[in-house]
Design a protein around this motif. Structure first.
Motif, PDB file in Angstrom:
ATOM      1  N   ALA A 193      -9.258   3.818   5.152  1.00  0.00           N
ATOM      2  CA  ALA A 193      -9.081   5.228   4.808  1.00  0.00           C
ATOM      3  C   ALA A 193      -7.909   5.429   3.845  1.00  0.00           C
ATOM      4  CB  ALA A 193      -8.870   6.052   6.076  1.00  0.00           C
ATOM      5  N   HIS A 194      -6.949   4.498   3.881  1.00  0.00           N
ATOM      6  CA  HIS A 194      -5.796   4.569   2.987  1.00  0.00           C
ATOM      7  C   HIS A 194      -6.002   3.745   1.725  1.00  0.00           C
ATOM      8  CE1 HIS A 194      -3.670   6.064   6.654  1.00  0.00           C
ATOM      9  NE2 HIS A 194      -3.066   6.810   5.754  1.00  0.00           N
ATOM     10  N   GLY A 195      -7.235   3.314   1.488  1.00  0.00           N
ATOM     11  CA  GLY A 195      -7.549   2.661   0.219  1.00  0.00           C
ATOM     12  C   GLY A 195      -7.472   1.154   0.191  1.00  0.00           C
ATOM     13  N   ARG A 254       0.834  -1.204   0.000  1.00  0.00           N
ATOM     14  CA  ARG A 254       0.000   0.000   0.000  1.00  0.00           C
ATOM     15  C   ARG A 254       0.867   1.251   0.000  1.00  0.00           C
ATOM     16  NH1 ARG A 254      -2.027   1.931   5.500  1.00  0.00           N
ATOM     17  NH2 ARG A 254       0.058   2.818   5.312  1.00  0.00           N
ATOM     18  N   ASN A 255       1.942   1.251   0.794  1.00  0.00           N
ATOM     19  CA  ASN A 255       2.857   2.395   0.832  1.00  0.00           C
ATOM     20  C   ASN A 255       3.489   2.665  -0.514  1.00  0.00           C
ATOM     21  OD1 ASN A 255       2.404   2.862   3.538  1.00  0.00           O
ATOM     22  ND2 ASN A 255       4.249   1.806   4.237  1.00  0.00           N
ATOM     23  N   LEU A 256       3.687   1.595  -1.304  1.00  0.00           N
ATOM     24  CA  LEU A 256       4.314   1.735  -2.619  1.00  0.00           C
ATOM     25  C   LEU A 256       3.295   2.034  -3.715  1.00  0.00           C
ATOM     26  CD1 LEU A 256       6.951  -1.151  -2.452  1.00  0.00           C
ATOM     27  CD2 LEU A 256       7.265   1.287  -1.965  1.00  0.00           C
ATOM     28  N   GLY A 257       2.027   2.198  -3.320  1.00  0.00           N
ATOM     29  CA  GLY A 257       1.015   2.623  -4.273  1.00  0.00           C
ATOM     30  C   GLY A 257       0.187   1.520  -4.889  1.00  0.00           C
ATOM     31  N   ALA A 258       0.336   0.290  -4.433  1.00  0.00           N
ATOM     32  CA  ALA A 258      -0.431  -0.818  -4.998  1.00  0.00           C
ATOM     33  C   ALA A 258      -1.860  -0.823  -4.461  1.00  0.00           C
ATOM     34  CB  ALA A 258       0.251  -2.153  -4.679  1.00  0.00           C
ATOM     35  N   LYS A 259      -2.768  -1.375  -5.242  1.00  0.00           N
ATOM     36  CA  LYS A 259      -4.131  -1.613  -4.780  1.00  0.00           C
ATOM     37  C   LYS A 259      -4.124  -2.932  -4.014  1.00  0.00           C
ATOM     38  CE  LYS A 259      -8.820  -2.678  -6.376  1.00  0.00           C
ATOM     39  NZ  LYS A 259      -9.447  -2.036  -5.215  1.00  0.00           N
ATOM     40  N   VAL A 260      -4.506  -2.904  -2.753  1.00  0.00           N
ATOM     41  CA  VAL A 260      -4.415  -4.087  -1.889  1.00  0.00           C
ATOM     42  C   VAL A 260      -5.806  -4.502  -1.423  1.00  0.00           C
ATOM     43  CG1 VAL A 260      -3.465  -5.027   0.248  1.00  0.00           C
ATOM     44  CG2 VAL A 260      -2.103  -3.422  -1.115  1.00  0.00           C
ATOM     45  N   THR A 261      -6.067  -5.802  -1.510  1.00  0.00           N
ATOM     46  CA  THR A 261      -7.312  -6.383  -1.010  1.00  0.00           C
ATOM     47  C   THR A 261      -6.982  -7.450   0.013  1.00  0.00           C
ATOM     48  OG1 THR A 261      -8.419  -6.024  -3.135  1.00  0.00           O
ATOM     49  CG2 THR A 261      -9.441  -7.591  -1.615  1.00  0.00           C
ATOM     50  N   ASP A 279      -7.269  -6.866  21.177  1.00  0.00           N
ATOM     51  CA  ASP A 279      -8.433  -6.119  21.626  1.00  0.00           C
ATOM     52  C   ASP A 279      -9.230  -5.645  20.404  1.00  0.00           C
ATOM     53  OD1 ASP A 279      -9.970  -3.696  22.355  1.00  0.00           O
ATOM     54  OD2 ASP A 279      -9.052  -3.960  24.324  1.00  0.00           O
ATOM     55  N   SER A 280     -10.529  -5.924  20.383  1.00  0.00           N
ATOM     56  CA  SER A 280     -11.353  -5.614  19.217  1.00  0.00           C
ATOM     57  C   SER A 280     -11.389  -4.120  18.913  1.00  0.00           C
ATOM     58  CB  SER A 280     -12.774  -6.144  19.417  1.00  0.00           C
ATOM     59  OG  SER A 280     -13.378  -5.563  20.557  1.00  0.00           O
ATOM     60  N   GLU A 281     -11.251  -3.275  19.945  1.00  0.00           N
ATOM     61  CA  GLU A 281     -11.260  -1.834  19.717  1.00  0.00           C
ATOM     62  C   GLU A 281     -10.062  -1.404  18.872  1.00  0.00           C
ATOM     63  OE1 GLU A 281     -11.802   2.341  22.261  1.00  0.00           O
ATOM     64  OE2 GLU A 281     -11.433   0.445  23.316  1.00  0.00           O
ATOM     65  N   PHE A 282      -8.927  -2.052  19.109  1.00  0.00           N
ATOM     66  CA  PHE A 282      -7.723  -1.750  18.331  1.00  0.00           C
ATOM     67  C   PHE A 282      -7.858  -2.294  16.917  1.00  0.00           C
ATOM     68  CE2 PHE A 282      -6.379  -1.068  22.580  1.00  0.00           C
ATOM     69  CZ  PHE A 282      -5.322  -0.185  22.527  1.00  0.00           C
ATOM     70  N   SER A 283      -8.417  -3.501  16.810  1.00  0.00           N
ATOM     71  CA  SER A 283      -8.625  -4.094  15.496  1.00  0.00           C
ATOM     72  C   SER A 283      -9.549  -3.234  14.646  1.00  0.00           C
ATOM     73  CB  SER A 283      -9.210  -5.500  15.649  1.00  0.00           C
ATOM     74  OG  SER A 283      -9.514  -6.062  14.401  1.00  0.00           O
ATOM     75  N   ASP A 284     -10.620  -2.747  15.250  1.00  0.00           N
ATOM     76  CA  ASP A 284     -11.577  -1.907  14.525  1.00  0.00           C
ATOM     77  C   ASP A 284     -10.930  -0.601  14.066  1.00  0.00           C
ATOM     78  OD1 ASP A 284     -13.471  -3.843  14.971  1.00  0.00           O
ATOM     79  OD2 ASP A 284     -14.449  -2.791  16.631  1.00  0.00           O
ATOM     80  N   GLU A 285     -10.106  -0.009  14.938  1.00  0.00           N
ATOM     81  CA  GLU A 285      -9.443   1.244  14.580  1.00  0.00           C
ATOM     82  C   GLU A 285      -8.436   1.022  13.455  1.00  0.00           C
ATOM     83  OE1 GLU A 285      -8.133   5.393  14.960  1.00  0.00           O
ATOM     84  OE2 GLU A 285      -9.986   4.218  15.087  1.00  0.00           O
ATOM     85  N   LEU A 286      -7.687  -0.095  13.506  1.00  0.00           N
ATOM     86  CA  LEU A 286      -6.736  -0.406  12.447  1.00  0.00           C
ATOM     87  C   LEU A 286      -7.466  -0.598  11.120  1.00  0.00           C
ATOM     88  CD1 LEU A 286      -3.876  -1.070  11.477  1.00  0.00           C
ATOM     89  CD2 LEU A 286      -4.297  -3.448  12.138  1.00  0.00           C
ATOM     90  N   GLU A 287      -8.584  -1.298  11.164  1.00  0.00           N
ATOM     91  CA  GLU A 287      -9.364  -1.507   9.946  1.00  0.00           C
ATOM     92  C   GLU A 287      -9.836  -0.167   9.379  1.00  0.00           C
ATOM     93  OE1 GLU A 287     -13.622  -3.416   8.528  1.00  0.00           O
ATOM     94  OE2 GLU A 287     -12.703  -4.137  10.394  1.00  0.00           O
ATOM     95  N   ARG A 288     -10.309   0.719  10.240  1.00  0.00           N
ATOM     96  CA  ARG A 288     -10.780   2.024   9.777  1.00  0.00           C
ATOM     97  C   ARG A 288      -9.660   2.796   9.087  1.00  0.00           C
ATOM     98  NH1 ARG A 288     -10.669   7.207  10.954  1.00  0.00           N
ATOM     99  NH2 ARG A 288      -9.262   6.944  12.742  1.00  0.00           N
ATOM    100  N   LEU A 289      -8.472   2.781   9.688  1.00  0.00           N
ATOM    101  CA  LEU A 289      -7.351   3.515   9.120  1.00  0.00           C
ATOM    102  C   LEU A 289      -6.880   2.903   7.801  1.00  0.00           C
ATOM    103  CD1 LEU A 289      -5.336   4.175  12.404  1.00  0.00           C
ATOM    104  CD2 LEU A 289      -6.535   5.891  11.015  1.00  0.00           C
ATOM    105  N   MET A 290      -6.869   1.572   7.721  1.00  0.00           N
ATOM    106  CA  MET A 290      -6.427   0.921   6.489  1.00  0.00           C
ATOM    107  C   MET A 290      -7.417   1.194   5.360  1.00  0.00           C
ATOM    108  SD  MET A 290      -4.651  -2.666   7.664  1.00  0.00           S
ATOM    109  CE  MET A 290      -3.583  -2.734   6.221  1.00  0.00           C
TER     110      MET A 290
END
Length: 474
Positions: free
Chosen positions: A227-229, A194-201, A214-225
């Motif tokens: 947000a970065h496409g 992702r940092n190198l510009g690839a489309k990641v699924t 902790d699910s709260e951390f997992s949810d936040e990581l998912e939200r941020l990822m």
């Protein structure tokens, strides 16, 4: 040539090489046998090369976004082959340092495939087909684990790879990548591309990323990822992989039905299994369970004089756990009080809890130790939780980092620390302080004694601990 040693170690990864150095320092004669280069998976195909690529790709992403600092780099670009060479240089330096230490300590290193025979003999088969026998008064197995592949159609097609294959390849500038598995390795690889510009699924079978955190951390990581496409599918079961002129295609079933995703390549990151194939001759009565070596609390196998540590025993699959276990075994061999522990029983509990720190090198980093809030409540423990949002941290603001927070869990009655989770830049460095506090049974009062420098990410620990004390009646 003397082929008899006080300690014979099979596997030169973190479990084996740390044990070898400890044993040599205690005066034992040591031989360590490794099929490939010393350093095992961690140095050659895992931790070190992955973190090197994370470092390089993160720096590239930061250069592209440097306008927020008033800087400009309009011609920024990267050369993947140069990045690969940087990664390879990091692994070479680690190996060379180990080899130098082995020479200084008198540790004999042998490259070949080891098979444990009866009578504590080990046959080593070399690349040219010849073999030699070695004897160890004690034998330590530290052969680690190997990557697991999903047993689905198309799993062996070109373009489908494991993380180890990716880390040792010459490198391809993929513009799109499918990652099967939302665990640590999968997410770190996704971050690199992702940092190198690839489309990641990312396709994950569980209902959230990194199931054990902790699910709260997992949810936040998912939200941020997201947000970065990064495209993420959870609760998804992969059914088949096909290939056409565009690359690979993964067909999977999720809550929305059957879906198909195309990409240039697919990373299969679905866990690891103990590496024990061909390790023991038929006459060696080692007790095993689905490929893992069974050990007792002292890491002794069913054969007297043979021990096993690390991934090969099916426990926590972390390099620092294998190293701690290797140190523990060698110290017990020499009738010393072990200097390391991996679990402890807090004064408020009747069962042990892990004090092993877990780290995830995504953006931001995530690190955890001890119990999560959910785990503590499931055990019926009365707790106080302290929380601090990193958006108010001075270093976070200076660095223009986004997202993240800290949680600390204390026993309500005894005030003893039971666990901590951190999500921010440098979290993997910061967790050591809380692991030390947990191992020593420190309270929130004691944690507040220490001053933490300003401005640092680390001072946020004080804020989280203080927050846990807000409702305490003095």
């Amino acid at each position: 040539m003397n082929n008899k040693f006080d300690l014979l170690i099979i596997g030169a990864g973190p479990g084996g090489y740390v044990a070898a150095k400890k044993a040599a320092k205690l005066g034992m004669s040591v031989v360590i046998i490794e099929k490939g280069p010393i350093g095992g998976t961690c140095i050659n195909r895992g931790c070190i090369p992955m973190k090197a690529l994370l470092r390089a790709s993160t720096l590239y992403r930061e250069i592209l976004g440097c306008g927020k600092y008033g800087l400009y780099a309009d011609d920024a670009g990267y050369d993947l082959q140069d990045m690969i060479e940087y990664k390879n240089q990091a692994t070479r330096e680690m190996r060379e340092n180990l080899e130098e230490e082995f020479k200084e300590l008198g540790i004999q290193s042998v490259q070949g495939t080891a098979t444990v025979m009866s009578g504590k003999q080990v046959r080593v088969t070399f690349e040219d087909g010849s073999s030699s026998f070695y004897f160890g008064n004690k034998i330590l197995i530290a052969t680690g684990s190997k990557e697991r592949r999903l047993d689905i159609p198309g799993a062996d097609l070109p373009g489908v790879m494991t993380s180890e294959a990716l880390m040792t390849s010459g490198g391809n500038k993929y513009h799109s990548l499918i990652v099967l598995g939302g665990g640590v390795t999968g997410l770190e690889t996704a971050t690199v591309f992702r940092n190198l510009g690839a489309k990641v699924t990312i396709i994950e079978v569980s209902d959230h990323l990194i199931p054990r955190i902790d699910s709260e951390f997992s949810d936040e990581l998912e939200r941020l990822m997201r947000a970065h496409g990064v495209e993420i599918y959870k609760g998804s079961m992969s059914e088949r992989i096909t290939r056409d002129e565009e690359g690979v295609c993964c067909e999977f079933v999720c809550a929305e039905g059957t879906k198909r995703v195309h990409a240039e390549a697919l990373l299969m990151s679905v866990g690891r299994i103990p590496n024990t194939d061909g390790l023991f001759a038929p006459e060696v009565p080692i007790k095993m369970d689905h490929g893992k070596i069974l050990v007792d609390e002292f890491f002794r196998t069913s054969v007297p004089g043979i021990y096993a540590v690390g991934d090969v025993t099916g426990g926590i699959q972390l390099a620092h756990v294998a190293s701690a276990q290797g140190t523990y075994v060698v110290e017990k061999m020499n009738d010393l009080t072990p200097s390391v522990i991996v679990s402890m029983v807090p004064s408020c509990l009747f069962t042990p809890i892990s004090i092993v720190p877990s780290c995830l090198y995504t953006e931001p980093e995530i690190a955890s130790v001890g119990l999560t809030e959910t785990q503590a409540r499931e055990k019926g423990v009365q707790i106080r939780v302290g929380r601090y949002d990193m958006k108010g941290n001075g270093q976070q603001i200076i660095s223009r980092e986004t997202g993240g927070f800290i949680k600390v869990i204390f026993a309500a009655n005894s005030d003893v620390l039971l666990g901590a989770q951190i999500m921010c830049a440098r979290a993997t460095d910061m967790i050591g302080e809380l692991a030390t506090a947990l191992a020593n049974g420190l309270t929130s009062t004691q944690l507040m004694y220490a001053m933490r420098a300003h401005p640092t990410f680390n001072e946020a620990i004080s804020c989280a601990v203080e927050n846990s004390r807000d409702n305490i009646k003095e």
